[in-house]
Design an enzyme around this catalytic site. Sequence first.
Site, PDB file in Angstrom:
ATOM      1  N   GLU A 286       3.979  -5.437   7.145  1.00  0.00           N
ATOM      2  CA  GLU A 286       2.433  -4.336   8.080  1.00  0.00           C
ATOM      3  C   GLU A 286       2.768  -4.167   9.799  1.00  0.00           C
ATOM      4  O   GLU A 286       2.846  -3.670   9.771  1.00  0.00           O
ATOM      5  CB  GLU A 286       1.027  -4.629   7.423  1.00  0.00           C
ATOM      6  CG  GLU A 286       0.258  -4.709   6.082  1.00  0.00           C
ATOM      7  CD  GLU A 286       1.006  -6.067   5.317  1.00  0.00           C
ATOM      8  OE1 GLU A 286       1.709  -6.864   5.629  1.00  0.00           O
ATOM      9  OE2 GLU A 286       0.390  -6.066   4.510  1.00  0.00           O
TER      10      GLU A 286
ATOM     11  N   ALA B  40       0.631  -1.393  -0.086  1.00  0.00           N
ATOM     12  CA  ALA B  40      -0.483  -0.383  -0.111  1.00  0.00           C
ATOM     13  C   ALA B  40       0.788   1.137   0.030  1.00  0.00           C
ATOM     14  O   ALA B  40       1.820   1.022   0.549  1.00  0.00           O
ATOM     15  CB  ALA B  40      -0.907  -0.048   1.386  1.00  0.00           C
TER      16      ALA B  40
ATOM     17  N   GLY C 198       0.549  -5.224   0.457  1.00  0.00           N
ATOM     18  CA  GLY C 198      -0.433  -4.929  -0.727  1.00  0.00           C
ATOM     19  C   GLY C 198      -0.597  -5.769  -2.260  1.00  0.00           C
ATOM     20  O   GLY C 198      -0.664  -6.124  -2.228  1.00  0.00           O
TER      21      GLY C 198
ATOM     22  N   GLU D 247      -0.448  -8.978  -1.646  1.00  0.00           N
ATOM     23  CA  GLU D 247      -1.989  -9.743  -1.499  1.00  0.00           C
ATOM     24  C   GLU D 247      -1.841  -8.788  -2.665  1.00  0.00           C
ATOM     25  O   GLU D 247      -3.054 -10.623  -3.308  1.00  0.00           O
ATOM     26  CB  GLU D 247      -2.245  -8.542  -0.697  1.00  0.00           C
ATOM     27  CG  GLU D 247      -2.264  -8.862   0.939  1.00  0.00           C
ATOM     28  CD  GLU D 247      -3.210  -7.890   1.651  1.00  0.00           C
ATOM     29  OE1 GLU D 247      -2.587  -6.103   1.810  1.00  0.00           O
ATOM     30  OE2 GLU D 247      -4.025  -8.338   2.481  1.00  0.00           O
TER      31      GLU D 247
HETATM   32  N1  CAA Z   1       4.448   3.344  -0.357  1.00  0.00           N
HETATM   33  C1  CAA Z   1       4.889   4.945  -0.866  1.00  0.00           C
HETATM   34  N2  CAA Z   1       5.921   5.015  -0.840  1.00  0.00           N
HETATM   35  C2  CAA Z   1       7.227   4.160  -0.600  1.00  0.00           C
HETATM   36  C3  CAA Z   1       6.558   2.701  -0.561  1.00  0.00           C
HETATM   37  C4  CAA Z   1       5.565   2.563  -0.282  1.00  0.00           C
HETATM   38  N3  CAA Z   1       4.867   1.374   0.582  1.00  0.00           N
HETATM   39  N4  CAA Z   1       7.842   1.819  -0.438  1.00  0.00           N
HETATM   40  C5  CAA Z   1       8.992   2.827  -1.191  1.00  0.00           C
HETATM   41  N5  CAA Z   1       8.140   3.982  -1.273  1.00  0.00           N
HETATM   42  C6  CAA Z   1       9.367   5.149  -1.852  1.00  0.00           C
HETATM   43  C7  CAA Z   1       9.698   5.338  -0.594  1.00  0.00           C
HETATM   44  O1  CAA Z   1       9.081   6.426  -0.079  1.00  0.00           O
HETATM   45  C8  CAA Z   1      11.438   5.912  -1.646  1.00  0.00           C
HETATM   46  O2  CAA Z   1      10.202   7.724  -1.693  1.00  0.00           O
HETATM   47  P1  CAA Z   1      11.189   9.256  -2.391  1.00  0.00           P
HETATM   48  O3  CAA Z   1      12.378   8.492  -2.746  1.00  0.00           O
HETATM   49  O4  CAA Z   1      10.140   9.908  -2.273  1.00  0.00           O
HETATM   50  O5  CAA Z   1      11.885   9.129  -0.741  1.00  0.00           O
HETATM   51  C9  CAA Z   1      10.979   5.483  -2.494  1.00  0.00           C
HETATM   52  O6  CAA Z   1       9.371   4.502  -2.992  1.00  0.00           O
HETATM   53  C10 CAA Z   1      11.511   4.782  -2.897  1.00  0.00           C
HETATM   54  O7  CAA Z   1      12.221   3.963  -1.339  1.00  0.00           O
HETATM   55  P2  CAA Z   1      13.126   3.220  -1.250  1.00  0.00           P
HETATM   56  O8  CAA Z   1      14.659   4.482  -0.657  1.00  0.00           O
HETATM   57  O9  CAA Z   1      13.057   2.548   0.503  1.00  0.00           O
HETATM   58  O10 CAA Z   1      14.070   2.056  -1.782  1.00  0.00           O
HETATM   59  P3  CAA Z   1      14.902   0.511  -1.546  1.00  0.00           P
HETATM   60  O11 CAA Z   1      15.067   0.192  -3.564  1.00  0.00           O
HETATM   61  O12 CAA Z   1      16.013   0.923  -0.955  1.00  0.00           O
HETATM   62  O13 CAA Z   1      13.696   0.069  -0.613  1.00  0.00           O
HETATM   63  C11 CAA Z   1      11.723  -1.759  -0.776  1.00  0.00           C
HETATM   64  C12 CAA Z   1      12.532  -1.052  -1.196  1.00  0.00           C
HETATM   65  C13 CAA Z   1      12.040  -2.410   0.291  1.00  0.00           C
HETATM   66  C14 CAA Z   1      10.539  -1.665  -1.418  1.00  0.00           C
HETATM   67  C15 CAA Z   1      11.667  -0.226   1.033  1.00  0.00           C
HETATM   68  O14 CAA Z   1      11.007   0.760   0.095  1.00  0.00           O
HETATM   69  C16 CAA Z   1      10.468  -0.946   1.698  1.00  0.00           C
HETATM   70  O15 CAA Z   1      10.211  -1.411   2.464  1.00  0.00           O
HETATM   71  N6  CAA Z   1       8.714  -0.053   1.114  1.00  0.00           N
HETATM   72  C17 CAA Z   1       7.697  -0.309   2.439  1.00  0.00           C
HETATM   73  C18 CAA Z   1       7.346  -1.897   2.766  1.00  0.00           C
HETATM   74  C19 CAA Z   1       6.300  -2.153   3.104  1.00  0.00           C
HETATM   75  O16 CAA Z   1       6.392  -1.788   4.488  1.00  0.00           O
HETATM   76  N7  CAA Z   1       4.973  -2.580   2.263  1.00  0.00           N
HETATM   77  C20 CAA Z   1       4.116  -2.565   3.134  1.00  0.00           C
HETATM   78  C21 CAA Z   1       2.942  -1.316   3.619  1.00  0.00           C
HETATM   79  S1  CAA Z   1       1.548  -1.384   4.593  1.00  0.00           S
HETATM   80  C22 CAA Z   1       0.317  -2.559   3.256  1.00  0.00           C
HETATM   81  O17 CAA Z   1       0.464  -3.262   2.368  1.00  0.00           O
HETATM   82  C23 CAA Z   1      -1.136  -2.647   3.352  1.00  0.00           C
HETATM   83  C24 CAA Z   1      -1.888  -3.820   3.001  1.00  0.00           C
HETATM   84  O18 CAA Z   1      -1.579  -4.796   3.055  1.00  0.00           O
HETATM   85  C25 CAA Z   1      -2.669  -3.015   1.963  1.00  0.00           C
END
Ligand code: CAA
Length: 261
Positions: free
Chosen positions: A135, A69, A112, A115
């Site tokens: 999450e 998400a 997500g 998912e």
């Molecule tokens: N939402 C919004 N923005 C995100 C994002 C997310 N889930 N994941 C990454 N981004 C953005 C970052 O904020 C960053 O933005 P900026 O360039 O503006 O700073 C950009 O994408 C690059 O991210 P990273 O520098 O972190 O990239 P990376 O290659 O080093 O790492 C990653 C990649 C491991 C996917 C890492 O970004 C990460 O851990 N992301 C979050 C994963 C997460 O927690 N997902 C669960 C979300 S909750 C959910 O999904 C609820 C549900 O069930 C519906």
Amino acid sequence: GAETPFADIRIDMVRPGVLRLTIDRPKARNALRTQTLREIAEALDAAARDADVRCVVLTGGPKVFAAGADIGELAAHDATSILDDARPGHWKAIRSFPKPIVAAINGYCLGGGNELAMHADILIAGTTAVFGQPEVNLGIIPGAGGTQRLTHAVGKSNAMLMALTGAFIDAQTALAQGLVSEVTQPELTEDRAITIAETIAAKPPLAVRMAKEAVLKAHEVGLEQGLHAERRAFCQLFATEDKREGVSAFLEKRRPAFTGR
Ligand code: CAA
């Protein structure tokens, strides 16, 4: 393929009968903002009504399938506003799509994103794929069916390990646990998914549709009800021209020509 009016996804007919849907929001690691989900739902809705689409290949980028998400959107919600969230409606449209979806997954497939991948009917992963439900690290839980579909896919203990610790698993582990069907070299993941989709696209569409519906029933209802649904679909298919054609072609040792009727 043809240009599409979408901002976060691309769609193209990658083969006859096979629609490719590519999540393409690399700056946000393919995070599924509400608009992304709406576009996926709209594209599938159109594909459901298009007889030329027999199967969908769902994919992301080489380094990320989808990072979950959009955490920026989640930050803006409180316990009241989340009740009126538009996203559950889009998820409903995605899970109601009646034609097969084959997912080709490379890189991060998280939250997500995982998912969404589990909404596909067949999952193919590249060796670099990484799966997780992180999450819990955000103080929430999976919100798009993850606790249910992941448990069905990998069993209780494996699902708990992911949902409670937020730890990721690699492609080989996902294969061993039954989350994905095959692991390929990353540059071949999409080709393999397309080949499977082409095979499905050549099958009689009514039988394909009823097979998907019947298999999904196994996760929804008890055995007696599931067997009943399967029996009903099985009998309905005896009224189709494709059943007559498929059986005749086998007995006459020739290739069948299916019409979708
Ligand atoms: N939402 C919004 N923005 C995100 C994002 C997310 N889930 N994941 C990454 N981004 C953005 C970052 O904020 C960053 O933005 P900026 O360039 O503006 O700073 C950009 O994408 C690059 O991210 P990273 O520098 O972190 O990239 P990376 O290659 O080093 O790492 C990653 C990649 C491991 C996917 C890492 O970004 C990460 O851990 N992301 C979050 C994963 C997460 O927690 N997902 C669960 C979300 S909750 C959910 O999904 C609820 C549900 O069930 C519906």
